[in-house]
Design an enzyme around this catalytic site. Structure first.
Site, PDB file in Angstrom:
ATOM      1  N   LYS A 194       0.853  -1.184   0.000  1.00 39.75           N
ATOM      2  CA  LYS A 194       0.000   0.000   0.000  1.00 39.75           C
ATOM      3  C   LYS A 194       0.893   1.239   0.000  1.00 39.75           C
ATOM      4  O   LYS A 194       1.588   1.518   0.982  1.00 39.75           O
ATOM      5  CB  LYS A 194      -0.887   0.055   1.256  1.00 39.75           C
ATOM      6  CG  LYS A 194      -1.904   1.195   1.164  1.00 39.75           C
ATOM      7  CD  LYS A 194      -2.463   1.620   2.483  1.00 39.75           C
ATOM      8  CE  LYS A 194      -1.764   2.796   3.078  1.00 39.75           C
ATOM      9  NZ  LYS A 194      -1.817   4.047   2.298  1.00 39.75           N
ATOM     10  N   GLU A 270      10.145   0.769  10.376  1.00 40.52           N
ATOM     11  CA  GLU A 270      11.153   1.831  10.190  1.00 40.52           C
ATOM     12  C   GLU A 270      10.426   3.144  10.434  1.00 40.52           C
ATOM     13  O   GLU A 270       9.517   3.514   9.674  1.00 40.52           O
ATOM     14  CB  GLU A 270      11.719   1.795   8.764  1.00 40.52           C
ATOM     15  CG  GLU A 270      12.485   0.532   8.415  1.00 40.52           C
ATOM     16  CD  GLU A 270      13.798   0.393   9.164  1.00 40.52           C
ATOM     17  OE1 GLU A 270      14.232   1.361   9.810  1.00 40.52           O
ATOM     18  OE2 GLU A 270      14.375  -0.702   9.120  1.00 40.52           O
ATOM     19  N   CYS A 305      13.338  10.787   7.226  1.00 39.39           N
ATOM     20  CA  CYS A 305      13.307  10.198   8.569  1.00 39.39           C
ATOM     21  C   CYS A 305      14.605  10.427   9.319  1.00 39.39           C
ATOM     22  O   CYS A 305      14.596  10.616  10.529  1.00 39.39           O
ATOM     23  CB  CYS A 305      13.023   8.709   8.465  1.00 39.39           C
ATOM     24  SG  CYS A 305      14.150   7.884   7.345  1.00 39.39           S
ATOM     25  N   GLU A 404       9.471  15.289  15.863  1.00 42.55           N
ATOM     26  CA  GLU A 404       9.875  15.238  14.466  1.00 42.55           C
ATOM     27  C   GLU A 404       9.052  16.263  13.690  1.00 42.55           C
ATOM     28  O   GLU A 404       7.817  16.207  13.696  1.00 42.55           O
ATOM     29  CB  GLU A 404       9.616  13.831  13.910  1.00 42.55           C
ATOM     30  CG  GLU A 404      10.105  13.665  12.499  1.00 42.55           C
ATOM     31  CD  GLU A 404       9.860  12.258  11.969  1.00 42.55           C
ATOM     32  OE1 GLU A 404       8.757  11.718  12.198  1.00 42.55           O
ATOM     33  OE2 GLU A 404      10.769  11.699  11.330  1.00 42.55           O
TER      34      GLU A 404
HETATM   35  P1  NAD Z   1       2.394   7.953   8.201  1.00 46.18           P
HETATM   36  O1  NAD Z   1       2.758   7.113   9.375  1.00 46.18           O
HETATM   37  O2  NAD Z   1       1.375   8.989   8.365  1.00 46.18           O
HETATM   38  O3  NAD Z   1       1.907   7.037   7.002  1.00 46.18           O
HETATM   39  C1  NAD Z   1       2.693   5.958   6.521  1.00 46.18           C
HETATM   40  C2  NAD Z   1       1.769   4.974   5.844  1.00 46.18           C
HETATM   41  O4  NAD Z   1       0.885   4.425   6.830  1.00 46.18           O
HETATM   42  C3  NAD Z   1       0.895   5.586   4.757  1.00 46.18           C
HETATM   43  O5  NAD Z   1       0.814   4.691   3.670  1.00 46.18           O
HETATM   44  C4  NAD Z   1      -0.444   5.723   5.468  1.00 46.18           C
HETATM   45  O6  NAD Z   1      -1.540   5.704   4.573  1.00 46.18           O
HETATM   46  C5  NAD Z   1      -0.444   4.501   6.375  1.00 46.18           C
HETATM   47  N1  NAD Z   1      -1.354   4.605   7.526  1.00 46.18           N
HETATM   48  C6  NAD Z   1      -1.815   5.734   8.123  1.00 46.18           C
HETATM   49  N2  NAD Z   1      -2.652   5.424   9.138  1.00 46.18           N
HETATM   50  C7  NAD Z   1      -2.718   4.062   9.198  1.00 46.18           C
HETATM   51  C8  NAD Z   1      -3.408   3.138  10.037  1.00 46.18           C
HETATM   52  N3  NAD Z   1      -4.207   3.540  11.014  1.00 46.18           N
HETATM   53  N4  NAD Z   1      -3.235   1.809   9.819  1.00 46.18           N
HETATM   54  C9  NAD Z   1      -2.413   1.389   8.824  1.00 46.18           C
HETATM   55  N5  NAD Z   1      -1.756   2.217   7.991  1.00 46.18           N
HETATM   56  C10 NAD Z   1      -1.902   3.544   8.175  1.00 46.18           C
HETATM   57  O7  NAD Z   1       3.795   8.547   7.682  1.00 46.18           O
HETATM   58  P2  NAD Z   1       4.013   9.549   6.470  1.00 46.18           P
HETATM   59  O8  NAD Z   1       3.499  10.876   6.896  1.00 46.18           O
HETATM   60  O9  NAD Z   1       3.564   8.949   5.191  1.00 46.18           O
HETATM   61  O10 NAD Z   1       5.620   9.554   6.407  1.00 46.18           O
HETATM   62  C11 NAD Z   1       6.379  10.278   7.281  1.00 46.18           C
HETATM   63  C12 NAD Z   1       6.917   9.427   8.423  1.00 46.18           C
HETATM   64  O11 NAD Z   1       7.644   8.317   7.893  1.00 46.18           O
HETATM   65  C13 NAD Z   1       7.903  10.175   9.277  1.00 46.18           C
HETATM   66  O12 NAD Z   1       7.660   9.913  10.641  1.00 46.18           O
HETATM   67  C14 NAD Z   1       9.251   9.602   8.857  1.00 46.18           C
HETATM   68  O13 NAD Z   1      10.245   9.712   9.828  1.00 46.18           O
HETATM   69  C15 NAD Z   1       8.894   8.188   8.577  1.00 46.18           C
HETATM   70  N6  NAD Z   1       9.911   7.556   7.703  1.00 46.18           N
HETATM   71  C16 NAD Z   1      10.781   6.650   8.250  1.00 46.18           C
HETATM   72  C17 NAD Z   1      11.772   6.060   7.441  1.00 46.18           C
HETATM   73  C18 NAD Z   1      12.745   5.050   8.012  1.00 46.18           C
HETATM   74  O14 NAD Z   1      13.359   4.325   7.231  1.00 46.18           O
HETATM   75  N7  NAD Z   1      12.921   4.963   9.313  1.00 46.18           N
HETATM   76  C19 NAD Z   1      11.870   6.397   6.084  1.00 46.18           C
HETATM   77  C20 NAD Z   1      10.968   7.321   5.566  1.00 46.18           C
HETATM   78  C21 NAD Z   1       9.986   7.890   6.398  1.00 46.18           C
END
Ligand code: NAD
Length: 505
Positions: A194, A270, A305, A404
């Site tokens: 997804k 992650e 991230c 963050e």
């Molecule tokens: P997010 O957590 O809002 O969303 C990530 C994914 O989860 C999306 O596809 C979203 O649709 C899905 N999601 C949202 N609510 C959900 C739920 N209740 N159940 C299941 N899935 C759900 O994150 P974002 O805003 O897309 O990305 C930013 C975040 O990602 C930041 O915190 C960043 O640090 C992190 N990130 C981490 C890494 C790493 O490798 N550690 C890499 C890139 C981004």
């Protein structure tokens, strides 16, 4: 691999009309509408204008995709291929991604706002490289023979887990998916992914290229849709064996609950970060520190991230480093992401921009000073642009230092002693990346050991490359690491086979 070519703006504008935008769910090797018939609008964050109506999946579509992935996992069309044959197909796919690099980069840029210099020069090239790296490794990994008793042959082998679900963020839409697809597919699993709703388009096209390269139907399925329905359905699905997530810590936690409530699927997370960059007083080349510190925080608009969002600098160097940083910003033009000279594009959405600007306000409210940036710019474009922002006079207990921000905002914090620098750096719930700037080898090694972070860069911002694992301590990660052969372990089960030999008659 093809040479990196960054298309100029006119060429990109001309190409947009004929881009192969794939906007439907990709299940069992074919595009199809969502069962519920719903669609959502994907917009270009550089203009605020719609670019595509994308099929919005729901739990019923997840069922369909998981069933396709299950069939493909169980009948062995992928898991029981010779490793060398899987390698050949995955490399053919990587080559196709490379051959379509400009088209994919353009799709990524208009969907996410990332500068074309980054998407064409890095994201898509690295996506292909990641898939190729894991493919090339897979027929060179051996199992083990245990030192079992005489009369027994005991082997320890790795087997694919089965169906891997993946839920991906919007900041590196293709590459974050590749970090899961490379190792999970190379080790013989099938997948349902997804993407984030803001940025589904590149992955849909990349999945189509997999089929064109000969990857069997059902091996890779893509279901865009809201996290609360598609993401949760994948997290709870009883036929998904492993769930790999990249995203925020808050959402990541939910997957542990989904798993605990159901089939105890393996969960790999992650998550977010608040990475420190420590600048010690012995550094001589402040221009180089400033250039690296700017990469750490402003690359990808700070939507990263492992962004080095806390600059922890010795009191004696603070003023000079701030000066060097402000000078360095001349190398970070903000503008139309289709312009190859833009190094910063817009933030992903209006709400992300508002969040970032709220953090700047909160920092000022707690006593920080804006050195530069801190406001929306280029409003006439309709896009969500915020210039590189530096906050000085930050204390580590302020919200801007603890939470963050996920935007181009650098918080500058002073220290006096090495112990204090390490204490401030580690005083965070996160532990993803960290950097140490010093010319003293002893300080570098000592401090790198003491930092509670998964990746420590010395004298540069560093995330490593495909050969090194990437993952976080504390609230930054759980269960495994992306990249390198270490990632193969997390997508495989360990099997012991204990063979008792009959004595010679
Ligand atoms: P997010 O957590 O809002 O969303 C990530 C994914 O989860 C999306 O596809 C979203 O649709 C899905 N999601 C949202 N609510 C959900 C739920 N209740 N159940 C299941 N899935 C759900 O994150 P974002 O805003 O897309 O990305 C930013 C975040 O990602 C930041 O915190 C960043 O640090 C992190 N990130 C981490 C890494 C790493 O490798 N550690 C890499 C890139 C981004």
């Amino acid at each position: 691999m093809t040479d990196t070519h960054i298309p100029d703006r006119d060429a990109s504008l001309a190409a947009i009309a004929s881009l192969p935008l794939r906007t439907r769910l990709f299940i069992d090797g074919a595009f199809r509408d969502a069962k519920g018939g719903r669609r959502f609008t994907s917009e270009n964050p550089a203009t605020g204008q719609p670019i595509a109506e994308v099929a919005e999946g729901g739990p019923e579509d997840v069922d369909l995709a998981v069933a396709a992935a299950r069939r493909a996992a169980d009948d062995g069309r992928w898991s029981r291929l010779n490793p060398g044959d899987r390698k050949t197909l995955l490399i053919a796919w990587a080559e196709r991604i490379d051959a379509h690099r400009e088209e994919l980069a353009l799709i990524e840029t208009i969907d996410s706002g990332k500068p074309i210099a980054d998407t064409a020069g890095f994201d898509i090239a690295e996506t292909a490289r990641c898939i190729r790296w894991h493919a090339e490794a897979i027929d060179k990994l051996y199992g083990q023979v245990a030192p079992a008793p005489e009369g027994v042959v005991a082997t320890i082998t790795r087997e694919p887990m089965g169906v891997v679900g993946a839920v991906i963020p919007w900041n590196y839409p293709a590459l974050m998916a590749a970090w899961k697809m490379g190792p999970a597919l190379a080790t013989g699993n099938t997948m349902v992914i997804k993407p984030a709703s803001y940025t589904a388009l590149s992955l849909l096209r990349i999945a189509e290229l997999a089929t064109e390269a000969g990857v069997p139907d059902g091996v890779l399925n893509v279901v865009p849709g809201p996290g609360g329905s598609v993401g949760e359905a994948l997290g709870r699905h009883p036929d998904v064996d492993c769930l790999a997530f990249t995203g925020s810590t808050d959402v990541g936690r939910r997957f542990l609950h989904y798993s605990a409530d159901g089939n105890l699927k393996r969960v790999l997370l992650e998550l977010g970060g608040k990475s420190p960059q420590i600048v010690f007083p012995d550094v001589t080349d402040l221009a180089s520190v400033a250039a690296n510190a700017a990469i750490a925080i402003f690359m990808n608009m700070g939507e990263n991230c492992s962004a080095g969002s806390r600059l922890i600098v010795h009191r004696s160097k603070r003023a000079a480093l701030l000066e060097a940083l402000v000078a360095e910003l001349a190398n970070w033009p903000v503008g139309d992401p289709l312009d190859p000279s833009s190094r910063l594009g817009p933030l992903i959405s209006r709400s992300q921009m508002d969040t970032v600007l709220d953090y700047v306000e909160s920092g000022m409210g707690e006593g920080a000073r804006v050195v530069t940036g801190g406001e929306q710019i280029l409003r006439e474009t309709g896009g969500y642009f915020v210039g590189p922002t530096i906050l000085d006079g930050v204390r580590n207990d302020m919200r801007v230092a603890r939470e963050e921000i996920f935007g181009p905002v650098l918080s500058v914090i002073e220290f006096d002693t090495e112990e204090e620098a390490v204490r401030i750096a580690n005083d965070t719930p996160y532990g993803l990346g960290a950097s140490v700037y010093t010319d003293d080898l002893h300080v570098a090694h000592r401090v790198a050991r003491e930092l509670r972070a998964g990746v420590v860069g010395v004298n540069a911002y560093a995330e490593g490359d495909q050969t090194t694992p990437f993952g976080g301590y504390k609230l930054s990660g759980f269960g495994g690491h992306d990249k390198s052969v270490h990632a193969h372990d997390q997508y495989t089960e360990t099997k012991t086979t204990w063979i008792t030999l009959r004595p010679r008659p």
